[in-house]
Design a protein around this motif. Structure first.
Motif, PDB file in Angstrom:
ATOM      1  N   THR A  81      -0.031  11.891  10.707  1.00 39.76           N
ATOM      2  CA  THR A  81      -0.865  12.871  10.008  1.00 39.76           C
ATOM      3  C   THR A  81      -0.787  12.724   8.491  1.00 39.76           C
ATOM      4  O   THR A  81      -1.632  13.258   7.779  1.00 39.76           O
ATOM      5  CB  THR A  81      -0.452  14.309  10.388  1.00 39.76           C
TER       6      THR A  81
ATOM      7  N   LYS B 182      -1.419  11.468   4.956  1.00 39.20           N
ATOM      8  CA  LYS B 182      -2.538  10.751   4.339  1.00 39.20           C
ATOM      9  C   LYS B 182      -2.027   9.634   3.439  1.00 39.20           C
ATOM     10  O   LYS B 182      -1.017   9.782   2.758  1.00 39.20           O
ATOM     11  CB  LYS B 182      -3.414  11.711   3.535  1.00 39.20           C
ATOM     12  N   ASN B 183      -2.743   8.529   3.451  1.00 42.64           N
ATOM     13  CA  ASN B 183      -2.470   7.379   2.585  1.00 42.64           C
ATOM     14  C   ASN B 183      -1.017   6.895   2.650  1.00 42.64           C
ATOM     15  O   ASN B 183      -0.330   6.799   1.626  1.00 42.64           O
ATOM     16  CB  ASN B 183      -2.855   7.706   1.134  1.00 42.64           C
TER      17      ASN B 183
ATOM     18  N   TYR C 173      -5.136   3.160   8.213  1.00 46.63           N
ATOM     19  CA  TYR C 173      -4.918   2.927   6.786  1.00 46.63           C
ATOM     20  C   TYR C 173      -4.463   1.482   6.577  1.00 46.63           C
ATOM     21  O   TYR C 173      -3.314   1.151   6.881  1.00 46.63           O
ATOM     22  CB  TYR C 173      -3.841   3.866   6.251  1.00 46.63           C
TER      23      TYR C 173
END
Length: 197
Positions: free
Chosen positions: A56, A58-59, A157
């Motif tokens: 979960t 991000k990035n 990602y």
């Protein structure tokens, strides 16, 4: 003007109809350097990208925080040349499906194996392939359990650092890592010697 536009659209549609549609498959199998090599040289595969998915955060980054994510590869392929089922066969042959702590010498959540499915058809085929693997080992390895899950695909990602095509850019270091990690020898223990073509 309108008839000309319609002719152009019809011509474009006819031209693009002959172009093969590219599909994507996402697999986690420990070190993404090794998973890249497993898929990159297959006929019908146009690109294999290393990255993170399944978490979960991000990035995520390799040298920073990627907690909750798996190291994975995203495989872009032409389904008219190689099928998703064939990719699954290659995937299983390149992991240790019994390892619930990681893969080979790499341990921890990010090195766990998993198949990430994008739709119902991929899920169906992934389940069938997993059942085939379970049946294969049911008699000879009844003490061991297949732990590789089938998970819904999430945001992928790509890794921006030097990891892309590592096995091509750093062949000696890659070979040393793969040998020291006992990846090839463990795969042979699990699956037998690879077929020679």
């Amino acid at each position: 003007m309108k008839p000309l536009a319609l002719i152009c659209i019809a011509t474009l549609a006819a031209l693009t109809a002959g172009i093969s549609r590219a599909d994507q498959a996402t697999f986690a199998g420990g070190c993404f350097w090794c998973m890249e090599q497993a898929f990159q040289e297959l006929d019908g595969v146009s690109e294999v990208i290393s990255g993170f998915t399944g978490g979960t955060l991000k990035n995520p980054t390799y040298n920073g925080n990627h907690e909750g994510h798996y190291e994975a590869v995203q495989v872009t392929y032409d389904p008219q040349t190689i099928t998703y089922q064939q990719l699954l066969n290659v995937y299983w042959r390149n992991i240790d499906p019994f390892d619930d702590k990681g893969q080979f010498c790499d341990k921890g959540h990010s090195y766990l194996s998993a198949i990430f499915v994008a739709d119902d058809e991929q899920r169906r085929l992934a389940r069938l392939s997993r059942e085939q693997v379970i049946r294969r080992f049911a008699e000879q390895r009844p003490d061991l359990r297949i732990v590789t899950p089938i998970l819904a695909a999430s945001i992928f990602y790509p890794v921006k650092e030097y990891h892309q095509d590592y096995y091509l850019k750093n062949p000696w270091r890659y070979k040393f890592y793969k040998t020291a990690c006992r990846r090839a020898s463990r795969l042979e223990e699990v699956w037998g010697k690879p077929d020679k073509h």
